[in-house]
Design a protein around this motif. Structure first.
Motif, mmCIF file in Angstrom:
data_model
loop_
_atom_site.group_PDB
_atom_site.id
_atom_site.type_symbol
_atom_site.label_atom_id
_atom_site.label_comp_id
_atom_site.label_asym_id
_atom_site.label_seq_id
_atom_site.Cartn_x
_atom_site.Cartn_y
_atom_site.Cartn_z
ATOM 1 N N MET A 100 -22.805 11.016 2.717
ATOM 2 C CA MET A 100 -22.134 9.840 3.376
ATOM 3 C C MET A 100 -20.522 10.207 3.549
ATOM 4 O O MET A 100 -20.235 10.314 5.128
ATOM 5 C CB MET A 100 -22.583 8.824 2.827
ATOM 6 N N ILE A 101 -20.336 10.660 2.162
ATOM 7 C CA ILE A 101 -18.398 11.124 2.529
ATOM 8 C C ILE A 101 -17.996 12.821 3.230
ATOM 9 O O ILE A 101 -17.734 12.685 4.371
ATOM 10 C CB ILE A 101 -17.632 11.179 1.071
ATOM 11 N N ILE A 102 -18.987 13.106 3.242
ATOM 12 C CA ILE A 102 -19.094 14.711 3.956
ATOM 13 C C ILE A 102 -19.103 14.634 4.974
ATOM 14 O O ILE A 102 -18.803 14.941 6.395
ATOM 15 C CB ILE A 102 -20.096 15.887 2.902
ATOM 16 N N ARG A 103 -19.578 13.640 5.687
ATOM 17 C CA ARG A 103 -20.369 13.893 6.941
ATOM 18 C C ARG A 103 -19.441 12.924 8.120
ATOM 19 O O ARG A 103 -18.997 13.505 9.452
ATOM 20 C CB ARG A 103 -22.186 12.934 7.673
ATOM 21 N N LEU A 121 -12.624 8.555 4.068
ATOM 22 C CA LEU A 121 -11.389 8.030 3.640
ATOM 23 C C LEU A 121 -10.911 6.498 4.072
ATOM 24 O O LEU A 121 -10.107 5.994 3.028
ATOM 25 C CB LEU A 121 -10.779 9.018 3.526
ATOM 26 N N ASP A 122 -11.312 7.083 5.337
ATOM 27 C CA ASP A 122 -10.252 5.200 6.126
ATOM 28 C C ASP A 122 -10.879 4.110 5.073
ATOM 29 O O ASP A 122 -9.958 3.651 4.919
ATOM 30 C CB ASP A 122 -10.077 5.341 7.363
ATOM 31 N N LEU A 123 -11.868 4.101 5.155
ATOM 32 C CA LEU A 123 -12.649 3.000 5.250
ATOM 33 C C LEU A 123 -12.243 2.577 3.565
ATOM 34 O O LEU A 123 -12.370 1.206 3.057
ATOM 35 C CB LEU A 123 -14.496 3.223 5.176
ATOM 36 N N LEU A 124 -12.487 3.403 2.929
ATOM 37 C CA LEU A 124 -12.250 3.473 1.286
ATOM 38 C C LEU A 124 -11.585 2.997 0.780
ATOM 39 O O LEU A 124 -11.665 1.854 0.203
ATOM 40 C CB LEU A 124 -13.593 4.614 0.962
ATOM 41 N N ARG A 125 -10.432 3.840 1.392
ATOM 42 C CA ARG A 125 -8.891 2.868 0.846
ATOM 43 C C ARG A 125 -8.943 1.520 1.318
ATOM 44 O O ARG A 125 -8.413 0.967 0.535
ATOM 45 C CB ARG A 125 -7.536 4.188 1.534
ATOM 46 N N THR A 126 -9.255 1.494 2.864
ATOM 47 C CA THR A 126 -8.990 -0.320 2.336
ATOM 48 C C THR A 126 -9.559 -1.099 1.894
ATOM 49 O O THR A 126 -9.280 -1.993 1.739
ATOM 50 C CB THR A 126 -9.862 -0.272 4.123
ATOM 51 N N LEU A 127 -10.886 -0.631 1.651
ATOM 52 C CA LEU A 127 -11.983 -2.146 0.518
ATOM 53 C C LEU A 127 -11.131 -1.184 -0.479
ATOM 54 O O LEU A 127 -10.630 -2.851 -2.055
ATOM 55 C CB LEU A 127 -13.171 -0.786 0.425
ATOM 56 N N LYS A 128 -9.959 -0.240 -1.184
ATOM 57 C CA LYS A 128 -9.822 -0.051 -2.640
ATOM 58 C C LYS A 128 -8.520 -1.105 -2.125
ATOM 59 O O LYS A 128 -7.807 -1.658 -3.386
ATOM 60 C CB LYS A 128 -9.529 1.199 -2.441
ATOM 61 N N GLN A 129 -7.752 -1.111 -1.306
ATOM 62 C CA GLN A 129 -6.544 -2.169 -1.327
ATOM 63 C C GLN A 129 -6.775 -3.816 -1.851
ATOM 64 O O GLN A 129 -5.401 -4.419 -2.100
ATOM 65 C CB GLN A 129 -6.169 -1.313 -0.224
ATOM 66 N N GLU A 130 -8.526 -4.038 -0.765
ATOM 67 C CA GLU A 130 -8.849 -4.851 -0.863
ATOM 68 C C GLU A 130 -8.635 -5.658 -2.817
ATOM 69 O O GLU A 130 -9.494 -7.110 -3.454
ATOM 70 C CB GLU A 130 -9.576 -5.503 -0.169
ATOM 71 N N GLY A 131 -9.194 -4.344 -3.421
ATOM 72 C CA GLY A 131 -9.424 -4.554 -5.149
ATOM 73 C C GLY A 131 -11.378 -3.804 -5.186
ATOM 74 O O GLY A 131 -11.329 -3.953 -6.515
ATOM 75 N N PHE A 156 -10.896 10.812 -2.690
ATOM 76 C CA PHE A 156 -11.614 10.064 -2.277
ATOM 77 C C PHE A 156 -11.309 9.178 -3.664
ATOM 78 O O PHE A 156 -10.804 9.839 -4.909
ATOM 79 C CB PHE A 156 -12.906 10.292 -2.158
ATOM 80 N N PRO A 157 -10.817 7.288 -3.498
ATOM 81 C CA PRO A 157 -10.562 6.425 -3.956
ATOM 82 C C PRO A 157 -11.868 6.264 -5.751
ATOM 83 O O PRO A 157 -12.620 5.012 -4.915
ATOM 84 C CB PRO A 157 -9.597 5.235 -3.932
ATOM 85 N N VAL A 158 -12.269 7.222 -5.836
ATOM 86 C CA VAL A 158 -13.457 6.429 -6.600
ATOM 87 C C VAL A 158 -13.129 6.398 -7.938
ATOM 88 O O VAL A 158 -12.235 6.674 -9.084
ATOM 89 C CB VAL A 158 -14.418 8.114 -6.501
ATOM 90 N N ASP A 159 -14.139 4.782 -7.981
ATOM 91 C CA ASP A 159 -14.088 4.695 -9.907
ATOM 92 C C ASP A 159 -14.466 4.303 -10.892
ATOM 93 O O ASP A 159 -14.902 4.958 -12.210
ATOM 94 C CB ASP A 159 -13.855 2.706 -9.629
ATOM 95 N N MET A 160 -16.181 4.857 -10.208
ATOM 96 C CA MET A 160 -17.200 5.138 -11.262
ATOM 97 C C MET A 160 -18.240 6.272 -10.735
ATOM 98 O O MET A 160 -18.100 6.528 -8.936
ATOM 99 C CB MET A 160 -18.366 4.218 -11.120
ATOM 100 N N ILE A 161 -18.667 7.057 -11.452
ATOM 101 C CA ILE A 161 -19.888 8.662 -10.670
ATOM 102 C C ILE A 161 -20.856 8.068 -11.573
ATOM 103 O O ILE A 161 -21.218 7.061 -12.619
ATOM 104 C CB ILE A 161 -19.729 9.947 -12.029
ATOM 105 N N LYS A 162 -21.611 7.752 -11.203
ATOM 106 C CA LYS A 162 -23.228 7.556 -11.337
ATOM 107 C C LYS A 162 -24.137 8.966 -11.662
ATOM 108 O O LYS A 162 -24.482 9.460 -10.641
ATOM 109 C CB LYS A 162 -24.249 6.372 -10.537
#
Length: 582
Positions: free
Chosen positions: A458-461, A467-477, A498-504
């Motif tokens: 999904m990221i690569i596509r 990146l913009d979308l994930l940063r917006t979510l990360k800014q909210e916590g 990318f602002p990744v917190d966890m690898i599954k």
């Protein structure tokens, strides 16, 4: 498109015959004929002889030695020669030497691209003075035939790519099948074409289709026929000639096209885009005798290729029909599943491996249909994705997850994590981050307790939008988890950027620790996560041995049937919300 590729159609034949009839009634010349050429030979298609039988229909002659070449090469339209023995273009011509003297009037017939088709001519053995009205009539009839030919060409041509279109494939196949004992029908679909249109715009999408068309016509066997039948779908008719049409031979052709087209790629707004295809194949006469049946079966096989991961070729088999029928039914029923409240959620606990303490739950979508019964998400989710239904279904999953777990989160004093999977189609929505934030506010869920699960694909596509979308979510916590890690692209650059917190860690690795390579991959992923301050979680834990290996290698979190299977929300709340230990 060359006229030599176009069959001499019944419509054009009828118009030419009418023109010859009209000329024979208006002029007293001996022979009136229409001939076509491929630049080498000249074929007499229609002819009228009055007294002397100078020509006959079907006769094939050397184009260089015929009057057709004189007419088509001349700059005069029509070319009028009252005496063959005196005119500079014909006085030394082989036909003049044969007939002695005579007269000629002719108009060239050509396609819209100025490819010469042939000529309409009036020939007499005696010198003949063509009146002004004769010349006007000839010019008018030549114009009518030219316009008719251009219309016929337009009716069978895809204007964007210059390839044949769907009409031609259907109209041409009966003739094609009488001259070839076996024909492969290849149905090609351009993978991820929608994404190019959405990201770069329709002009870029058109450019991509033109580039694909050039690639297909360049690298397919020269005796094949290529058509664009709509959108990003192409059909190839591949007749058996010198090489038997085995599956291996067709796969080799597909692989060759993939290598050449993929390596060539194309540049759009500075980005290099690579092509891949999903292809289905049906065979004439084994799978059918008419184009509609063969195309439908090739289409079914093509969707089978997409279901198996795209960028591959599949051949039609009878079993596909049952699968296709079921897939069609599932797709149809999915459109109403949300409204009819057929979906429900189940929850699987997320565990801290060192303490066996529950830290949260993953929300999992399930579907129970009135007569299909329980349909596996591995079956219905790919169908929903292909049908463009996952955006609405995913929105329902998000809101229903928040509705069901809002009270759980409020009742617990710890940082209980809710993990929710996001579909690729949701991720394409530029408003997704704002929608999630609004739902969190509506259900009073702290953003830090939501864990959004995405995949590397999904990221690569859509790299920048992602990146913009994930940063917006990360800014909210909101927490971000990279799902199915270790099986896809697994690019370090994405973890760094990318602002990744966890690898599954994907369950295919966890559940197959007998393979030494899988152990090494898991060890490397855990070390990588530690070095980047990212939390590792292993999916698919089913045995004590797997758990021991993961704990030994400092994997912090996990989930799987070893701890518990997914369960209905009531059962989950009853079992886990009263205590922390599994």
């Amino acid at each position: 498109m060359l006229y030599t590729e176009i069959n001499y159609t019944d419509k054009l034949d009828h118009i030419v015959s009418e023109a010859i009839d009209y000329l024979s009634a208006s002029l007293q010349a001996n022979t009136i004929f229409f001939s076509t050429t491929n630049g080498t030979v000249n074929t007499i298609r229609r002819v009228f002889n009055r007294r002397h039988k100078l020509l006959k229909e079907g006769e094939i002659r050397d184009y260089r030695h015929e009057f057709c070449q004189v007419v088509t090469k001349s700059e005069e339209n029509p070319l009028v020669i009252n005496d063959l023995s005196l005119h500079p273009l014909t006085k030394g011509h082989p036909v003049t030497r044969m007939v002695g003297t005579g007269s000629l009037m002719g108009v060239p017939i050509y396609t819209e691209d100025n490819e010469i088709v042939g000529s309409l001519c009036v020939l007499d053995l005696d010198p003949y003075h063509f009146a002004e009205e004769d010349v006007r009539l000839m010019k008018m009839l030549g114009f009518i035939i030219n316009q008719s030919l251009m219309l016929e060409e337009a009716l069978i041509t895809d204007r964007l790519t210059g390839l044949y279109n769907r009409s031609y494939i259907f109209d041409h196949f009966p003739c094609y099948s009488t001259t070839h004992s076996r024909i492969a029908v290849l149905y090609l679909d351009f993978d991820y074409f929608k994404e190019i249109n959405d990201i770069y715009g329709h002009a870029a999408g058109d450019k991509a289709l033109q580039s694909i068309s050039r690639c297909l016509t360049t690298y397919l066997p020269s005796h094949s026929t290529v058509a664009r039948i709509g959108g990003d779908e192409f059909v190839v008719l591949l007749p058996q000639e010198n090489t038997p049409l085995t599956q291996a031979y067709i796969r080799d052709i597909f692989d060759h096209i993939y290598r050449e087209c993929h390596n060539e790629g194309m540049i759009i707004e500075g980005d290099k885009i690579f092509f891949t295809f999903s292809a289905g194949v049906s065979m004439y006469p084994e799978d059918g005798n008419v184009m509609e049946e063969l195309l439908n079966k090739a289409d079914m096989a093509m969707y089978g290729a997409k279901d198996k991961g795209k960028n591959r070729v599949e051949f039609y088999k009878e079993e596909i029909l049952g699968t296709y029928t079921r897939n069609f039914l599932i797709k149809n029923e999915l459109k109403q599943a949300v409204q009819k409240e057929q979906f429900h959620l189940m929850f699987q606990p997320l565990i801290e491996l060192g303490t066996n303490r529950i830290i949260g739950a993953e929300s999992l979508l399930r579907w129970t249909h009135p007569y299909l019964g329980v349909v596996s998400p591995f079956e219905f989710i790919p169908i929903a994705e292909n049908a463009g239904l996952m955006r609405d279904i995913g929105s329902w999953v998000l809101e229903e997850s928040f509705r069901l777990t809002g009270d759980w989160i409020k009742s617990r004093k710890d940082d209980f994590q809710l993990a929710v999977n996001i579909s690729p189609q949701q991720f394409e929505d530029r408003q997704m981050a704002e929608n999630i934030i609004a739902l969190l506010h509506d259900y009073q869920i702290p953003p830090s307790q939501l864990n959004i699960e995405i995949t590397e694909g999904m990221i690569i596509r859509r790299e920048q939008q992602s990146l913009d979308l994930l940063r917006t979510l990360k800014q909210e916590g909101v927490q971000i988890a990279l799902d199915d890690f270790g099986t896809g692209y697994s690019s370090l650059s994405y973890l760094a950027s990318f602002p990744v917190d966890m690898i599954k860690i994907d369950k295919s690795l966890t559940m197959n620790l007998d393979a030494a390579s899988n152990k090494k991959i898991i060890e490397a992923i855990i070390r990588l996560a530690e070095s980047m301050d990212i939390v590792p979680l292993a999916e698919g834990i089913e045995t004590q041995e797997q758990l021991a290996f993961l704990k030994e290698n400092a994997c912090l979190f996990g989930q799987g049937y070893y701890f518990d299977k997914p369960m209905l929300p009531e059962a989950f709340a009853s079992k886990y919300l009263q205590g922390d230990i599994v």
